[in-house]
Design an enzyme around this catalytic site. Structure first.
Site, PDB file in Angstrom:
ATOM      1  N   ASP A  67      51.477  36.445  47.014  1.00 44.01           N
ATOM      2  CA  ASP A  67      51.179  36.879  48.380  1.00 44.01           C
ATOM      3  C   ASP A  67      50.910  35.690  49.300  1.00 44.01           C
ATOM      4  O   ASP A  67      50.719  35.859  50.507  1.00 44.01           O
ATOM      5  CB  ASP A  67      50.019  37.875  48.403  1.00 44.01           C
ATOM      6  CG  ASP A  67      48.737  37.321  47.822  1.00 44.01           C
ATOM      7  OD1 ASP A  67      48.697  36.131  47.453  1.00 44.01           O
ATOM      8  OD2 ASP A  67      47.744  38.086  47.721  1.00 44.01           O
ATOM      9  N   SER A  68      50.936  34.473  48.754  1.00 45.26           N
ATOM     10  CA  SER A  68      50.837  33.267  49.579  1.00 45.26           C
ATOM     11  C   SER A  68      51.989  33.185  50.577  1.00 45.26           C
ATOM     12  O   SER A  68      51.901  32.475  51.584  1.00 45.26           O
ATOM     13  CB  SER A  68      50.833  32.009  48.698  1.00 45.26           C
ATOM     14  OG  SER A  68      51.987  31.962  47.882  1.00 45.26           O
ATOM     15  N   ASP A 106      52.600  39.421  42.519  1.00 44.66           N
ATOM     16  CA  ASP A 106      51.232  39.705  42.947  1.00 44.66           C
ATOM     17  C   ASP A 106      51.036  41.163  43.326  1.00 44.66           C
ATOM     18  O   ASP A 106      51.981  41.828  43.772  1.00 44.66           O
ATOM     19  CB  ASP A 106      50.876  38.853  44.176  1.00 44.66           C
ATOM     20  CG  ASP A 106      50.094  37.603  43.820  1.00 44.66           C
ATOM     21  OD1 ASP A 106      49.421  37.593  42.775  1.00 44.66           O
ATOM     22  OD2 ASP A 106      50.138  36.628  44.601  1.00 44.66           O
ATOM     23  N   LYS A 137      50.426  40.456  38.846  1.00 44.51           N
ATOM     24  CA  LYS A 137      49.261  39.570  38.813  1.00 44.51           C
ATOM     25  C   LYS A 137      48.172  40.172  39.693  1.00 44.51           C
ATOM     26  O   LYS A 137      48.439  40.562  40.832  1.00 44.51           O
ATOM     27  CB  LYS A 137      49.601  38.164  39.299  1.00 44.51           C
ATOM     28  CG  LYS A 137      48.388  37.208  39.290  1.00 44.51           C
ATOM     29  CD  LYS A 137      48.791  35.788  39.574  1.00 44.51           C
ATOM     30  CE  LYS A 137      49.053  35.535  41.030  1.00 44.51           C
ATOM     31  NZ  LYS A 137      47.814  35.681  41.873  1.00 44.51           N
ATOM     32  N   GLU A 139      44.233  39.683  41.214  1.00 40.39           N
ATOM     33  CA  GLU A 139      43.060  38.852  41.444  1.00 40.39           C
ATOM     34  C   GLU A 139      41.803  39.663  41.127  1.00 40.39           C
ATOM     35  O   GLU A 139      41.674  40.817  41.548  1.00 40.39           O
ATOM     36  CB  GLU A 139      43.015  38.369  42.894  1.00 40.39           C
ATOM     37  CG  GLU A 139      44.166  37.441  43.251  1.00 40.39           C
ATOM     38  CD  GLU A 139      44.032  36.844  44.642  1.00 40.39           C
ATOM     39  OE1 GLU A 139      42.918  36.917  45.230  1.00 40.39           O
ATOM     40  OE2 GLU A 139      45.032  36.302  45.158  1.00 40.39           O
ATOM     41  N   GLU A 212      42.220  29.360  39.024  1.00 40.95           N
ATOM     42  CA  GLU A 212      42.381  28.569  40.244  1.00 40.95           C
ATOM     43  C   GLU A 212      41.078  27.898  40.668  1.00 40.95           C
ATOM     44  O   GLU A 212      40.024  28.529  40.737  1.00 40.95           O
ATOM     45  CB  GLU A 212      42.908  29.439  41.391  1.00 40.95           C
ATOM     46  CG  GLU A 212      43.104  28.662  42.689  1.00 40.95           C
ATOM     47  CD  GLU A 212      43.851  29.431  43.763  1.00 40.95           C
ATOM     48  OE1 GLU A 212      44.055  28.861  44.856  1.00 40.95           O
ATOM     49  OE2 GLU A 212      44.233  30.597  43.519  1.00 40.95           O
TER      50      GLU A 212
END
Length: 312
Positions: A67-68, A106, A137, A139, A212
């Site tokens: 999502d970056s 993501d 993925k 978070e 991270e």
């Protein structure tokens, strides 16, 4: 109808009712085999067909549609603004690129936080976007506080949806973290809870964990205690592999990159210089050059055309 052993040999062995030639790309087992062999894993983000083609041509083990891209490709201030529909468009584009890189995608902010059933549906929809999508993925915060996401990940794993968990600095939770800061470096409790979170994620079924912005000693210790691959970003070289955002790695947005990035080339400067050269060539009429950049028409046809125009 008698079918002899000899005649059976004339038909190829297969294990499904239909056979389709599918391009080979890495599976989770391939990644695990490389991890067990002690070979570092390479992972890079991609946000469209072109960048995904580069990643695949370089034979990167894993490709992350992160999502970056909200910031690197779409110009948003953070990942939180990205909508699911916008994100799906990019996932589909990335998956059209040929190559062996295993695609991990993501779960953007807002796709699972509001409701468990909605979150499960969104994960399934993302997996169904393309056959190359192998894992999502997610978070997740510390196990002691982010109980909902831990439960969500457990539900995904229990349904056979592969999950790479993302711990440490989690950009989607940047407000609750108080900004983009190194994690698990201020207190013993933080370090203990991050380690316990990693163990719990392995226990509930995650096949890998992305770590991270944590101290390299912490990331290396956790990696040594886990039996699943870890992918580091800003976490030192003691993890099972590394991931970087492609625009940082290749300098697509200039030289300003996070501390943990080793920029291999400055594509922004190369691209800008190339465009300046193009503009200069247009202005001095050296481009397009007659011959190399132009097409021909036969002289007799051209004369016939001119005559027809003059007659009119």
């Amino acid at each position: 109808m008698n079918i002899t052993k000899r005649s059976l040999c004339a038909f190829p062995m297969r294990f499904y009712s239909t056979v389709k030639n599918i391009a080979k790309y890495n599976t989770i087992q391939d990644i695990r085999n490389k991890y067990l062999a002690g070979t570092p894993l390479s992972m890079c983000t991609a946000h469209d067909f072109i960048t995904a083609t580069w990643v695949n041509k370089a034979n990167c083990d894993l490709l992350l549609v992160g999502d970056s891209l909200a910031m690197t490709s779409l110009g948003y201030d953070s990942t939180i603004t990205l909508s699911l529909n916008e994100f799906k468009y990019h996932v589909s584009s990335v998956c059209r690129a040929e190559g062996s890189s295993m695609v991990v995608v993501d779960m953007p902010f807002g796709t699972f936080e509001s409701d468990m059933s909605k979150g499960l549906k969104n994960a399934i929809d993302i997996m169904k976007l393309h056959s190359k999508v192998t894992s999502v993925k997610v978070e997740v915060g510390l196990y002691s506080t982010d109980k909902y996401t831990m439960k969500y990940i457990e539900e995904l794993c229990s349904r056979g949806i592969p999950v790479m968990a993302h711990i440490g600095l989690t950009p989607q939770k940047v407000h609750s973290l108080g900004g983009y800061k190194v994690q698990a470096n201020k207190s013993l409790l933080q370090m203990q809870e991050l380690f316990e979170t990693a163990k719990q994620l392995q226990k509930i079924g995650c096949w890998s964990i992305l770590i991270e912005c944590v101290p390299h000693k912490m990331a290396q210790f956790m990696t040594s205690k886990l039996s699943i691959p870890t992918i580091g970003i800003g976490a030192g070289n003691g993890t099972s592999g590394q991931v970087l955002v492609i625009s940082d790695l290749l300098g697509m947005q200039g030289e300003s990159v996070p501390k943990f990035v080793k920029q291999t080339v400055n594509m922004a400067d190369i691209a800008t210089q190339g465009l300046k050269e193009y503009i200069a060539n247009v202005e001095d009429r050296t481009f397009p050059e007659k011959g190399p950049h132009t097409f021909k028409v036969k002289d007799e046809l051209w004369s016939e055309f001119l005559s027809s125009v003059n007659e009119k």
